[in-house]
Design a protein around this motif. Structure first.
Motif, PDB file in Angstrom:
ATOM      1  N   PRO A   1       2.700 -34.468  21.164  1.00  0.00           N
ATOM      2  CA  PRO A   1       3.816 -35.437  21.129  1.00  0.00           C
ATOM      3  C   PRO A   1       4.811 -35.158  20.006  1.00  0.00           C
ATOM      4  CG  PRO A   1       1.744 -36.575  21.472  1.00  0.00           C
ATOM      5  CD  PRO A   1       1.398 -35.150  21.127  1.00  0.00           C
ATOM      6  N   LEU A   2       4.296 -34.701  18.848  1.00  0.00           N
ATOM      7  CA  LEU A   2       5.187 -34.384  17.731  1.00  0.00           C
ATOM      8  C   LEU A   2       6.009 -33.131  18.024  1.00  0.00           C
ATOM      9  CD1 LEU A   2       2.838 -35.090  14.680  1.00  0.00           C
ATOM     10  CD2 LEU A   2       4.495 -36.621  15.763  1.00  0.00           C
ATOM     11  N   ILE A   3       5.414 -32.182  18.758  1.00  0.00           N
ATOM     12  CA  ILE A   3       6.160 -30.987  19.171  1.00  0.00           C
ATOM     13  C   ILE A   3       7.299 -31.382  20.108  1.00  0.00           C
ATOM     14  CG2 ILE A   3       6.012 -28.817  20.464  1.00  0.00           C
ATOM     15  CD1 ILE A   3       3.147 -28.524  19.393  1.00  0.00           C
ATOM     16  N   LEU A   4       7.015 -32.320  21.022  1.00  0.00           N
ATOM     17  CA  LEU A   4       8.061 -32.810  21.928  1.00  0.00           C
ATOM     18  C   LEU A   4       9.232 -33.380  21.141  1.00  0.00           C
ATOM     19  CD1 LEU A   4       5.953 -34.665  24.669  1.00  0.00           C
ATOM     20  CD2 LEU A   4       6.942 -32.366  24.794  1.00  0.00           C
ATOM     21  N   ILE A   5       8.912 -34.155  20.115  1.00  0.00           N
ATOM     22  CA  ILE A   5       9.966 -34.765  19.294  1.00  0.00           C
ATOM     23  C   ILE A   5      10.673 -33.707  18.456  1.00  0.00           C
ATOM     24  CG2 ILE A   5      10.454 -36.446  17.481  1.00  0.00           C
ATOM     25  CD1 ILE A   5       7.855 -37.908  18.373  1.00  0.00           C
ATOM     26  N   GLY A   6       9.896 -32.846  17.809  1.00  0.00           N
ATOM     27  CA  GLY A   6      10.472 -31.862  16.896  1.00  0.00           C
ATOM     28  C   GLY A   6      11.308 -30.810  17.577  1.00  0.00           C
TER      29      GLY A   6
ATOM     30  N   SER B   1       6.172 -49.658  23.749  1.00  0.00           N
ATOM     31  CA  SER B   1       6.721 -49.271  25.049  1.00  0.00           C
ATOM     32  C   SER B   1       7.991 -48.442  24.888  1.00  0.00           C
ATOM     33  CB  SER B   1       7.000 -50.513  25.895  1.00  0.00           C
ATOM     34  OG  SER B   1       8.067 -51.289  25.376  1.00  0.00           O
ATOM     35  N   VAL B   2       8.776 -48.712  23.853  1.00  0.00           N
ATOM     36  CA  VAL B   2       9.973 -47.911  23.582  1.00  0.00           C
ATOM     37  C   VAL B   2       9.570 -46.469  23.282  1.00  0.00           C
ATOM     38  CG1 VAL B   2      11.870 -47.535  21.952  1.00  0.00           C
ATOM     39  CG2 VAL B   2      11.413 -49.830  22.820  1.00  0.00           C
ATOM     40  N   THR B   3       8.525 -46.299  22.456  1.00  0.00           N
ATOM     41  CA  THR B   3       8.048 -44.953  22.134  1.00  0.00           C
ATOM     42  C   THR B   3       7.567 -44.231  23.390  1.00  0.00           C
ATOM     43  OG1 THR B   3       7.378 -45.657  19.918  1.00  0.00           O
ATOM     44  CG2 THR B   3       6.403 -43.635  20.763  1.00  0.00           C
ATOM     45  N   ILE B   4       6.873 -44.936  24.268  1.00  0.00           N
ATOM     46  CA  ILE B   4       6.382 -44.313  25.502  1.00  0.00           C
ATOM     47  C   ILE B   4       7.547 -43.801  26.340  1.00  0.00           C
ATOM     48  CG2 ILE B   4       5.211 -44.755  27.694  1.00  0.00           C
ATOM     49  CD1 ILE B   4       3.431 -46.759  26.155  1.00  0.00           C
ATOM     50  N   ILE B   5       8.594 -44.610  26.480  1.00  0.00           N
ATOM     51  CA  ILE B   5       9.769 -44.183  27.250  1.00  0.00           C
ATOM     52  C   ILE B   5      10.411 -42.960  26.604  1.00  0.00           C
ATOM     53  CG2 ILE B   5      12.107 -44.838  27.958  1.00  0.00           C
ATOM     54  CD1 ILE B   5       9.935 -46.127  29.632  1.00  0.00           C
ATOM     55  N   GLN B   6      10.521 -42.950  25.287  1.00  0.00           N
ATOM     56  CA  GLN B   6      11.118 -41.810  24.584  1.00  0.00           C
ATOM     57  C   GLN B   6      10.293 -40.547  24.778  1.00  0.00           C
ATOM     58  OE1 GLN B   6      11.172 -43.673  20.712  1.00  0.00           O
ATOM     59  NE2 GLN B   6      13.363 -44.107  20.814  1.00  0.00           N
TER      60      GLN B   6
ATOM     61  N   TYR C   1       9.237 -35.281  27.178  1.00  0.00           N
ATOM     62  CA  TYR C   1       8.335 -34.427  27.955  1.00  0.00           C
ATOM     63  C   TYR C   1       9.072 -33.812  29.151  1.00  0.00           C
ATOM     64  CZ  TYR C   1       4.392 -32.937  30.831  1.00  0.00           C
ATOM     65  OH  TYR C   1       3.525 -32.184  31.595  1.00  0.00           O
ATOM     66  N   PHE C   2       9.882 -34.615  29.832  1.00  0.00           N
ATOM     67  CA  PHE C   2      10.677 -34.122  30.957  1.00  0.00           C
ATOM     68  C   PHE C   2      11.612 -33.005  30.495  1.00  0.00           C
ATOM     69  CE2 PHE C   2      14.732 -34.315  33.261  1.00  0.00           C
ATOM     70  CZ  PHE C   2      14.303 -34.016  34.548  1.00  0.00           C
ATOM     71  N   LEU C   3      12.306 -33.215  29.382  1.00  0.00           N
ATOM     72  CA  LEU C   3      13.218 -32.202  28.854  1.00  0.00           C
ATOM     73  C   LEU C   3      12.468 -30.942  28.442  1.00  0.00           C
ATOM     74  CD1 LEU C   3      15.484 -34.520  26.649  1.00  0.00           C
ATOM     75  CD2 LEU C   3      16.043 -33.547  28.881  1.00  0.00           C
ATOM     76  N   TYR C   4      11.280 -31.136  27.843  1.00  0.00           N
ATOM     77  CA  TYR C   4      10.467 -29.998  27.404  1.00  0.00           C
ATOM     78  C   TYR C   4      10.020 -29.155  28.592  1.00  0.00           C
ATOM     79  CZ  TYR C   4       6.754 -27.526  24.842  1.00  0.00           C
ATOM     80  OH  TYR C   4       5.951 -26.563  24.278  1.00  0.00           O
TER      81      TYR C   4
ATOM     82  N   LYS D   1      11.446 -28.930  31.458  1.00  0.00           N
ATOM     83  CA  LYS D   1      12.618 -28.287  32.035  1.00  0.00           C
ATOM     84  C   LYS D   1      13.221 -27.228  31.110  1.00  0.00           C
ATOM     85  CE  LYS D   1      13.181 -30.542  35.975  1.00  0.00           C
ATOM     86  NZ  LYS D   1      13.244 -29.855  37.281  1.00  0.00           N
ATOM     87  N   LYS D   2      12.676 -27.166  29.865  1.00  0.00           N
ATOM     88  CA  LYS D   2      13.202 -26.268  28.835  1.00  0.00           C
ATOM     89  C   LYS D   2      14.665 -26.586  28.504  1.00  0.00           C
ATOM     90  CE  LYS D   2      10.092 -22.325  29.553  1.00  0.00           C
ATOM     91  NZ  LYS D   2       9.054 -23.073  30.261  1.00  0.00           N
ATOM     92  N   TRP D   3      14.965 -27.884  28.470  1.00  0.00           N
ATOM     93  CA  TRP D   3      16.301 -28.338  28.101  1.00  0.00           C
ATOM     94  C   TRP D   3      16.252 -28.809  26.647  1.00  0.00           C
ATOM     95  CZ3 TRP D   3      17.342 -31.869  32.973  1.00  0.00           C
ATOM     96  CH2 TRP D   3      17.549 -31.051  34.090  1.00  0.00           C
ATOM     97  N   PHE D   4      16.827 -28.031  25.775  1.00  0.00           N
ATOM     98  CA  PHE D   4      16.826 -28.362  24.345  1.00  0.00           C
ATOM     99  C   PHE D   4      18.262 -28.381  23.832  1.00  0.00           C
ATOM    100  CE2 PHE D   4      12.940 -25.869  25.206  1.00  0.00           C
ATOM    101  CZ  PHE D   4      11.988 -26.850  24.965  1.00  0.00           C
ATOM    102  N   LEU D   5      18.533 -29.332  22.955  1.00  0.00           N
ATOM    103  CA  LEU D   5      19.849 -29.374  22.315  1.00  0.00           C
ATOM    104  C   LEU D   5      19.850 -28.374  21.171  1.00  0.00           C
ATOM    105  CD1 LEU D   5      22.678 -30.594  22.083  1.00  0.00           C
ATOM    106  CD2 LEU D   5      21.714 -32.368  20.598  1.00  0.00           C
ATOM    107  N   LYS D   6      20.406 -27.188  21.423  1.00  0.00           N
ATOM    108  CA  LYS D   6      20.478 -26.144  20.405  1.00  0.00           C
ATOM    109  C   LYS D   6      21.877 -26.114  19.825  1.00  0.00           C
ATOM    110  CE  LYS D   6      16.275 -24.574  21.085  1.00  0.00           C
ATOM    111  NZ  LYS D   6      15.236 -24.712  20.046  1.00  0.00           N
ATOM    112  N   ILE D   7      21.941 -26.206  18.516  1.00  0.00           N
ATOM    113  CA  ILE D   7      23.245 -26.232  17.839  1.00  0.00           C
ATOM    114  C   ILE D   7      23.359 -25.032  16.924  1.00  0.00           C
ATOM    115  CG2 ILE D   7      24.767 -27.536  16.306  1.00  0.00           C
ATOM    116  CD1 ILE D   7      23.332 -30.050  17.282  1.00  0.00           C
TER     117      ILE D   7
END
Length: 380
Positions: A311-316, A359-364, A369-372, A374-380
């Motif tokens: 979960p922390l990898i998903l966030i990070g 429940s807010v954390t679960i939604i986040q 997880y969906f973005l991960y 799909k390999k969709w990352f905000l790269k700047i």
């Protein structure tokens, strides 16, 4: 223990995720838990998830500098590929043409972070120039990272250290000895500090705290030292030397302790203060940043215990995106109420805020997880 520094450090994503978790929703879970079950440990945890009013330090004050420190640690690894392609051993030896490309890339990243910071502050609400706050967390990350990168690319390690200590001592001298009209020199209050005075003079738009801004102009300078400290750790990890990885870790831990003690001693003359990003704050939080990193580096990269941290990898791995979303761009609470509100109403009244925050954390996490996947990352 083997040294995995030739590849990507997963511990950096985990550490980013750890600190970002508290900002995106973790703090609300703990505050609600402390109210529902007011036992000493939960009350203490809740008290640590508020900024110190002025002087002093809490865990919450450490989140921003730890994130900036991690950005610094990443820098030597991010330039590794360019160095290998050009056959040089240090970034200072890179050809001018390559450096120009890097400068443009860094400038682009910084400008994007500045603009995203404006948007997080509500730029697109169009409340008028005077009501728009231009200083921001993302802007400071971009600026501090940019100037730390300039120093890293152009100066060898000894001169980088000179920059680091020069910034901290120079900032201390300026804050203590340059007089502010109507207040004099060395007045480290919101109204009387040199940092606040410079913000009132030169920072356009609305200041966060009326008479100063915690992400203001002058206090961004010592934030460069925070990023540089991360750069030093990245350089040390990558360096080929006779030390084993165990000795390296012990040396880093010892450095952390020295920095914490230095911060506490300096606090006597130059208080630990996140709002002013004082030199003592840089040292004290820098020490804890190193300890946090060493902990996650050992657990994740050396010992290989990674599953618990997913979960922390998903966030990070999407930390900037979730920060922007959680700061108001996405109404996670509305979605969480829509999905879980029917169930939460059956809980006792005192526990409902806790389950609502959870429940807010679960939604986040589901979104991340969906973005991960799909390999969709905000790269700047």
């Amino acid at each position: 223990m083997s040294n995995p520094t030739n590849g990507r450090l997963i511990s950096l994503d985990v550490l980013r995720g750890f600190v970002m978790f508290w900002i995106m929703s973790g703090e609300h879970i703990v505050h609600a838990l402390a109210k529902a079950a007011p036992i000493p440990i939960f009350i203490w945890m809740s008290s640590q998830l508020h900024h110190a009013e002025w002087n002093g330090i809490t865990f919450y004050d450490m989140i921003f500098p730890v994130f900036l420190f991690v950005a610094g640690v990443s820098m030597p690894f991010s330039f590794e590929k360019k160095m290998s392609l050009t056959g040089v051993k240090t970034p200072q030896e890179l050809p001018s043409s390559e450096k120009r490309k890097i400068y443009l890339s860094m400038l682009r990243r910084t400008c994007i972070l500045l603009v995203l910071g404006f948007i997080v502050n509500g730029l697109l609400r169009f409340d008028g120039f005077n009501q728009t706050r231009f200083a921001s967390v993302l802007g400071r990350i971009g600026l501090a990272w940019f100037f730390a990168g300039i120093i890293y690319l152009n100066f060898d390690f000894k001169k980088q250290l000179i920059w680091f200590f020069g910034i901290l001592i120079g900032y201390y001298a300026a804050m203590k000895w340059i007089p502010v009209p109507d207040f004099g020199a060395g007045v480290l209050t919101k109204e009387g500090s040199l940092e606040g005075y410079i913000d009132r003079l030169f920072l356009p738009g609305r200041l966060h705290s009326t008479v100063y801004d915690p992400e203001g102009i002058f206090s961004t300078i010592p934030a460069i030292a925070t990023a540089l400290l991360g750069v030093f750790i990245g350089i040390f990890l990558k360096a080929k030397c006779p030390f084993s990885i165990t000795i390296k870790l012990l040396l880093m831990a010892l450095t952390a302790v020295v920095l914490i003690i230095t911060g506490l001693i300096w606090d006597i003359s130059f208080p630990i203060n996140k709002h002013l990003w004082t030199s003592s704050f840089v040292c004290f939080v820098g020490g804890f940043s190193i300890l946090f990193f060493v902990f996650f580096y050992v657990i994740i990269d050396l010992l290989g215990f990674k599953k618990w941290a997913f979960p922390l990898i998903l966030i990070g791995s999407n930390s900037i995106l979730i920060y922007i979303a959680a700061e108001g761009s996405v109404d996670f609470k509305h979605t969480a109420d829509y999905v879980f509100g029917g169930l939460i109403q059956y809980a006792s009244v005192i526990w409902q805020p806790f389950f609502a925050a959870l429940s807010v954390t679960i939604i986040q996490i589901v979104l991340l997880y969906f973005l991960y996947k799909k390999k969709w990352f905000l790269k700047i």
